[in-house]
Design a protein around this motif. Structure first.
Motif, short mmCIF file in Angstrom:
data_model
loop_
_atom_site.label_atom_id
_atom_site.label_comp_id
_atom_site.label_asym_id
_atom_site.label_seq_id
_atom_site.Cartn_x
_atom_site.Cartn_y
_atom_site.Cartn_z
N GLY A 143 -1.48 -7.31 16.37
CA GLY A 143 -1.47 -8.48 17.13
C GLY A 143 -0.71 -8.43 18.52
O GLY A 143 -0.32 -9.36 18.97
N ARG A 144 -0.69 -7.26 19.06
CA ARG A 144 -0.03 -6.92 20.38
C ARG A 144 -0.99 -6.88 21.45
O ARG A 144 -0.81 -6.29 22.63
N ALA A 145 -2.31 -7.06 21.37
CA ALA A 145 -3.21 -6.66 22.12
C ALA A 145 -3.00 -7.28 23.54
O ALA A 145 -3.23 -6.83 24.64
N GLU A 146 -2.97 -8.47 23.50
CA GLU A 146 -2.86 -9.45 24.62
C GLU A 146 -1.65 -9.08 25.45
O GLU A 146 -1.49 -8.80 26.65
N ALA A 147 -0.54 -8.82 24.74
CA ALA A 147 0.87 -8.34 25.49
C ALA A 147 0.57 -7.11 26.06
O ALA A 147 0.98 -6.81 27.05
N ASP A 148 -0.10 -6.24 25.33
CA ASP A 148 -0.41 -4.96 26.09
C ASP A 148 -1.19 -4.93 27.22
O ASP A 148 -0.86 -4.43 28.05
N ARG A 149 -2.29 -5.78 27.18
CA ARG A 149 -2.95 -6.10 28.55
C ARG A 149 -2.39 -6.66 29.32
O ARG A 149 -2.39 -6.02 30.71
N SER A 150 -1.15 -7.62 29.26
CA SER A 150 -0.34 -7.93 30.27
C SER A 150 0.35 -6.92 31.02
O SER A 150 0.68 -6.83 32.11
N SER A 151 0.97 -5.98 30.07
CA SER A 151 1.64 -5.14 30.51
C SER A 151 1.00 -4.08 31.48
O SER A 151 1.69 -3.56 32.19
N VAL A 152 -0.15 -3.63 30.78
CA VAL A 152 -1.21 -3.11 31.69
C VAL A 152 -1.37 -3.60 33.16
O VAL A 152 -1.10 -2.90 34.08
N ARG A 153 -1.64 -4.82 33.07
CA ARG A 153 -1.85 -5.47 34.29
C ARG A 153 -0.52 -5.58 35.31
O ARG A 153 -0.87 -5.04 36.53
N PHE A 154 0.54 -5.81 34.68
CA PHE A 154 1.62 -5.63 35.49
C PHE A 154 1.78 -4.26 35.99
O PHE A 154 2.30 -4.11 37.32
N LEU A 155 1.65 -3.23 35.52
CA LEU A 155 1.84 -1.94 36.10
C LEU A 155 0.75 -1.54 36.92
O LEU A 155 1.26 -1.08 37.99
N ARG A 156 -0.41 -1.82 36.83
CA ARG A 156 -1.41 -1.56 37.95
C ARG A 156 -1.08 -2.32 39.22
O ARG A 156 -1.44 -1.96 40.13
N ASP A 157 -0.49 -3.80 39.00
CA ASP A 157 -0.63 -4.19 40.07
C ASP A 157 0.90 -4.09 41.02
O ASP A 157 0.74 -4.02 42.35
N ALA A 158 1.54 -3.22 40.23
CA ALA A 158 2.71 -2.44 40.90
C ALA A 158 2.40 -1.00 41.28
O ALA A 158 3.29 -0.19 41.78
N GLY A 159 0.90 -0.77 41.53
CA GLY A 159 0.80 0.55 41.84
C GLY A 159 0.50 1.51 40.84
O GLY A 159 0.45 2.76 41.38
N VAL A 160 0.82 1.44 39.75
CA VAL A 160 0.83 2.44 38.81
C VAL A 160 -0.39 2.76 38.15
O VAL A 160 -1.03 1.65 37.54
N PRO A 161 -0.99 3.86 38.18
CA PRO A 161 -2.40 4.12 37.53
C PRO A 161 -2.26 4.27 36.16
O PRO A 161 -1.32 5.09 35.41
N VAL A 162 -2.98 3.43 35.20
CA VAL A 162 -2.59 3.45 33.80
C VAL A 162 -3.90 3.46 33.09
O VAL A 162 -4.99 2.72 33.58
N ASP A 163 -4.01 4.19 32.15
CA ASP A 163 -4.98 4.21 30.87
C ASP A 163 -4.77 3.32 29.99
O ASP A 163 -3.52 3.56 29.41
N HIS A 164 -5.63 2.27 29.37
CA HIS A 164 -5.27 1.61 28.33
C HIS A 164 -6.22 2.10 27.21
O HIS A 164 -7.41 2.05 27.07
N LEU A 165 -5.49 2.72 26.10
CA LEU A 165 -6.20 3.29 24.92
C LEU A 165 -6.18 2.50 23.91
O LEU A 165 -5.19 2.30 23.11
N ASP A 166 -7.30 1.51 23.70
CA ASP A 166 -7.23 0.63 22.66
C ASP A 166 -7.80 1.49 21.36
O ASP A 166 -8.99 1.76 21.55
N LEU A 167 -7.27 1.74 20.27
CA LEU A 167 -7.62 2.46 19.24
C LEU A 167 -9.05 2.24 18.79
O LEU A 167 -9.82 2.83 18.29
N VAL A 168 -9.16 0.76 18.41
CA VAL A 168 -10.31 0.22 17.84
C VAL A 168 -11.52 0.72 18.58
O VAL A 168 -12.77 0.89 18.17
N GLU A 169 -11.46 0.80 19.98
CA GLU A 169 -12.64 1.11 20.84
C GLU A 169 -12.95 2.27 20.64
O GLU A 169 -14.16 2.82 21.11
N HIS A 170 -12.20 3.38 20.04
CA HIS A 170 -12.50 4.70 19.60
C HIS A 170 -12.73 5.11 18.33
O HIS A 170 -12.49 6.18 17.82
N GLY A 171 -12.80 3.85 17.57
CA GLY A 171 -12.97 4.12 16.26
C GLY A 171 -12.04 4.35 15.30
O GLY A 171 -12.10 4.58 13.87
#
Length: 325
Positions: free
Chosen positions: A262-290
């Motif tokens: 149930g953390r997916a949306e919170a994590d997406r928000s955290s990733v956006r926050f970091l990217r907006d602050a100039g931090v290059p972030v990879d988001h590894l969503d486990l289900v997208e990788h099986g």
């Protein structure tokens, strides 16, 4: 005794291993010196060093470093999987957790210690969420060995969020000063210490892997406080205009999200926050990788080796081949 003892089932291996204390901050009360927030560290490494950097594992809130040892779910934890892959590993008990002493007079109080219903964050019991959480196929109530172990290893969280994160960061920086440049793998409420350590010692942090980090940004955590700085309750170094995080921007970052937490949306928000602050972030969503059915405790569930394999692959891609000394 109904079967072989644990030591009889274990594979014989030859390893380097040890442990040490990180002293706390020296304080004085009425002329008497004492320590604020010491921390315990145990470590293990392959017998033959491979040139891979150390990995420092930082546990989440209300937990301890045993999470990385496979003691509550899967029989082989991430620490062991990392050593098998050639990495030295360091396991930190955050100040006030595990073997790092909790002194309420100096660290403040904690939230109530979890009971079995309190495992809901890691091991949901309601029918719909439990059905999705297939990576925890074991029992969820008292009498189940895995649920029993999870409750036994859990404690409350320090109520002073800013003090807890500051002490976590100080001890993590102390540890990095001993290990040399390392990869930080931090879970949940342990993730702020990773952001802070990378901010304070960017040259000592090869990469940060944040497993479902505490968030979303500016989250109000009730009596614990608020993530006033975005993803932390302690200030990070910012650019002159306050919009960028220049020290974190030099460190590779990966945010890992499980399917059933149930953390997916919170994590997406955290990733956006970091990217907006100039931090290059990879988001590894486990289900997208099986890797399906994982919950918030993804590092110690039945399919934890599959999740680790994805994280290890990301680390190798970002850091390149090992360098032998």
């Amino acid at each position: 005794m109904t079967g072989p003892a644990p030591h009889e089932l274990a594979d014989p291996v030859h390893r380097r291993r040890g442990a040490f204390w990180l002293p706390g901050d020296l304080q004085h009360t009425d002329g008497r010196p004492w320590q604020l927030g010491p921390a315990w560290v145990q470590w293990e490494a392959p017998a033959e060093l491979t040139g891979r950097p150390p990995i420092v594992f930082v546990h989440g809130g209300g937990s301890q470093s045993t999470d990385w040892l496979g003691t509550t779910g899967a029989p082989v934890g991430w620490a062991e999987l990392a050593v098998r892959a050639g990495y030295p590993v360091y396991l930190l008990d955050r100040p006030g957790y595990g073997r790092s002493p909790w002194d309420p007079a100096r660290l403040g109080g904690k939230t109530p210690f979890p009971d079995y219903p309190g495992l809901e964050l890691l091991v949901p019991r309601d029918e719909a969420r439990a059905a999705a959480h297939t990576a925890w196929p074991w029992g969820r109530t008292a009498g189940s060995p895995h649920a029993d172990a999870q409750v036994a290893s859990s404690s409350g969280m320090l109520r002073d969020l800013a003090l807890s994160q500051e002490l976590d960061a100080r001890r993590l920086v102390d540890l990095l000063d001993r290990t040399g440049p390392a990869v930080l793998v931090a879970a949940s409420a342990g993730a702020p210490s990773g952001w802070l350590a990378a901010d304070r010692r960017p040259g000592r942090v090869r990469a940060v892997v944040a497993l479902e980090p505490l968030g979303p940004p500016h989250r109000d955590l009730g009596p614990l406080g608020r993530l006033s700085e975005g993803l932390t309750a302690v200030p990070l170094t910012r650019s002159a205009d306050g919009t960028a995080l220049p020290c974190l921007a030099t460190v590779p970052v990966c945010v890992v999200t499980a399917e059933a937490s149930g953390r997916a949306e919170a994590d997406r928000s955290s990733v956006r926050f970091l990217r907006d602050a100039g931090v290059p972030v990879d988001h590894l969503d486990l289900v997208e990788h099986g890797v399906t059915g994982s919950g918030h405790g993804l590092a110690h569930e039945e399919n934890n080796a599959d999740a680790w394999a994805l994280v290890a692959s990301w680390i190798e891609d970002r850091l390149g081949p090992p360098v032998r000394r």
